[in-house]
Motif scaffolding. Structure first.
Motif, PDB file in Angstrom:
ATOM      1  N   GLY A 156      16.926  -1.491   7.643  1.00 45.58           N
ATOM      2  CA  GLY A 156      16.097  -2.178   8.627  1.00 45.58           C
ATOM      3  C   GLY A 156      16.439  -3.644   8.796  1.00 45.58           C
ATOM      4  O   GLY A 156      15.639  -4.420   9.326  1.00 45.58           O
ATOM      5  N   LEU A 157      17.638  -4.031   8.391  1.00 45.96           N
ATOM      6  CA  LEU A 157      18.053  -5.431   8.441  1.00 45.96           C
ATOM      7  C   LEU A 157      17.958  -6.002   9.845  1.00 45.96           C
ATOM      8  O   LEU A 157      17.385  -7.081  10.055  1.00 45.96           O
ATOM      9  CB  LEU A 157      19.484  -5.559   7.907  1.00 45.96           C
ATOM     10  N   GLU A 158      18.520  -5.301  10.828  1.00 47.00           N
ATOM     11  CA  GLU A 158      18.547  -5.817  12.194  1.00 47.00           C
ATOM     12  C   GLU A 158      17.136  -6.052  12.723  1.00 47.00           C
ATOM     13  O   GLU A 158      16.861  -7.072  13.355  1.00 47.00           O
ATOM     14  CB  GLU A 158      19.295  -4.854  13.123  1.00 47.00           C
ATOM     15  N   GLU A 159      16.234  -5.121  12.449  1.00 49.64           N
ATOM     16  CA  GLU A 159      14.855  -5.239  12.943  1.00 49.64           C
ATOM     17  C   GLU A 159      14.152  -6.437  12.301  1.00 49.64           C
ATOM     18  O   GLU A 159      13.444  -7.193  12.982  1.00 49.64           O
ATOM     19  CB  GLU A 159      14.084  -3.951  12.635  1.00 49.64           C
ATOM     20  N   ARG A 160      14.345  -6.629  10.990  1.00 48.70           N
ATOM     21  CA  ARG A 160      13.694  -7.757  10.318  1.00 48.70           C
ATOM     22  C   ARG A 160      14.194  -9.087  10.835  1.00 48.70           C
ATOM     23  O   ARG A 160      13.407 -10.023  11.070  1.00 48.70           O
ATOM     24  CB  ARG A 160      13.930  -7.675   8.802  1.00 48.70           C
ATOM     25  N   LEU A 161      15.509  -9.206  11.028  1.00 49.82           N
ATOM     26  CA  LEU A 161      16.062 -10.477  11.468  1.00 49.82           C
ATOM     27  C   LEU A 161      15.697 -10.778  12.919  1.00 49.82           C
ATOM     28  O   LEU A 161      15.467 -11.936  13.283  1.00 49.82           O
ATOM     29  CB  LEU A 161      17.584 -10.480  11.281  1.00 49.82           C
ATOM     30  N   ARG A 162      15.633  -9.732  13.732  1.00 52.77           N
ATOM     31  CA  ARG A 162      15.218  -9.949  15.123  1.00 52.77           C
ATOM     32  C   ARG A 162      13.757 -10.394  15.172  1.00 52.77           C
ATOM     33  O   ARG A 162      13.388 -11.275  15.966  1.00 52.77           O
ATOM     34  CB  ARG A 162      15.424  -8.680  15.932  1.00 52.77           C
ATOM     35  N   ALA A 163      12.929  -9.815  14.303  1.00 54.15           N
ATOM     36  CA  ALA A 163      11.511 -10.189  14.271  1.00 54.15           C
ATOM     37  C   ALA A 163      11.343 -11.649  13.860  1.00 54.15           C
ATOM     38  O   ALA A 163      10.493 -12.368  14.393  1.00 54.15           O
ATOM     39  CB  ALA A 163      10.755  -9.279  13.316  1.00 54.15           C
TER      40      ALA A 163
END
Length: 344
Positions: free
Chosen positions: A280-287
């Motif tokens: 879920g790296l991409e989702e966390r960084l986008r958030a």
């Protein structure tokens, strides 16, 4: 025009790769029965071989973490910028001492030593710190300072803080890095004085998790990837368009560029540091980008941030290996070619 040409170039490369792939598939189908099976050729990948993270993890599974549960107390704070002033004025404890860069560190002081300076100042501070007090250093810098800490054998003995809050200007109230994906907050600390850091930040209702070294390292790498991805994309697009882009602009309009770069840097972390970011790296960084959408993008402290990845890519290429992070390299090379950053 430059942005259109870059996009068109990528599209042409994608079409070429797709055409080659289709041609290879057709050839394979037509000749499969006429030739014996072969072993596919793997591309060369350069790996960073370090058994230390594995040994540390096994020790953690066996014995657990052994940080003392120390309370906040009178502390030395080095650096009178936004973070140092926050720790001294708004989060302070009776007996705190605020030092400017270059002022001597007391030898007979029992509490932690918060280092709230730029990365370039760290080595001089470490050298000037009395040897018996180095284990009390608390580093608050953005990544990547791990190589420097290892140079002075401080990667295990010091306290480190991974900051996800921001202070807009000197003396202003801090803004916590709480996101819709991580409402509990993202700031974390590890090491001897981690519990004291959490108490101190709590005076301004800032969240802080106390993590073991392994989990802290993964969180630190995520922050490093976030900084390097959103800042380099925003900087390049700002230069090409002539307009200053914010982190929010990159999240809204250029995340198709950011997402594959995040994945490639995540892969780079596995090969360079023997550490894998959590799912879920991409989702966390986008958030997080949405949470700090108004922040301007800029290339700062290149040696400590994007230069860390770029140097590894250049080393891999010089040894005949594939570049594990080609999108990042392309963006950084644009910055170098256009004088946005300078190599030392």
């Amino acid at each position: 025009e430059d942005r259109t040409m870059m996009k068109r170039g990528r599209e042409m490369r994608a079409v070429a790769v797709l055409s080659l792939a289709r041609a290879a598939m057709v050839s394979a189908w037509s000749h499969a029965a006429a030739r014996p099976p072969t072993t596919p050729r793997a591309s060369l990948r350069m790996m960073y071989s370090d058994a230390k993270p594995t040994a540390e993890y096994m020790d953690y599974l066996r014995d657990g973490e052994k940080w003392p549960d120390l309370d906040d107390c009178a502390s030395v704070i080095i650096g009178a910028g936004r973070i140092g002033t926050l720790l001294y004025d708004k989060c302070g404890h009776d007996g705190d001492i605020l030092l400017r860069r270059g002022e001597p560190i007391p030898e007979d002081f029992d509490g932690p030593i918060y280092v709230a300076t730029r990365n370039d100042d760290l080595e001089a501070i470490i050298k000037s710190c009395p040897a018996h007090k180095r284990e009390d250093l608390v580093f608050l810098q953005n990544p990547m300072i791990e190589p420097l800490l290892r140079k002075y054998a401080l990667d295990d003995d010091s306290t480190q803080v991974n900051i996800y809050f921001a202070v807009p200007k000197l003396g202003a109230a801090p803004q916590d890095g709480i996101t819709d994906v991580n409402p509990e907050g993202l700031t974390s600390a590890t090491g001897k004085w981690a519990a004291a850091v959490k108490q101190r930040l709590g005076r301004q209702e800032l969240s802080c998790k106390v993590l073991n070294k392994r989990d802290f390292r993964r969180a630190m790498i995520e922050k490093h990837i976030w900084l390097c991805t959103f800042m380099v994309i925003g900087t390049v697009q700002s230069h090409m368009s002539g307009e200053q882009l914010t982190v929010g602009d990159v999240e809204r309009y250029a995340f198709k560029e950011a997402e594959p770069m995040i994945r490639q840097l995540g892969y780079g972390a596995r090969t360079m540091m023997s550490a894998a970011p959590a799912n879920g790296l991409e989702e966390r960084l986008r958030a997080y980008a949405r949470a700090v959408a108004s922040f301007p993008t800029a290339m700062k402290e290149f040696k400590w941030r994007n230069g860390y990845w770029y140097e590894y890519s250049q080393l891999a290429l010089s040894k005949g290996f594939d570049d594990p992070m080609p999108i990042h390299t392309e963006y950084v090379q644009y910055c170098i070619d256009n004088g946005i950053v300078k190599l030392d």
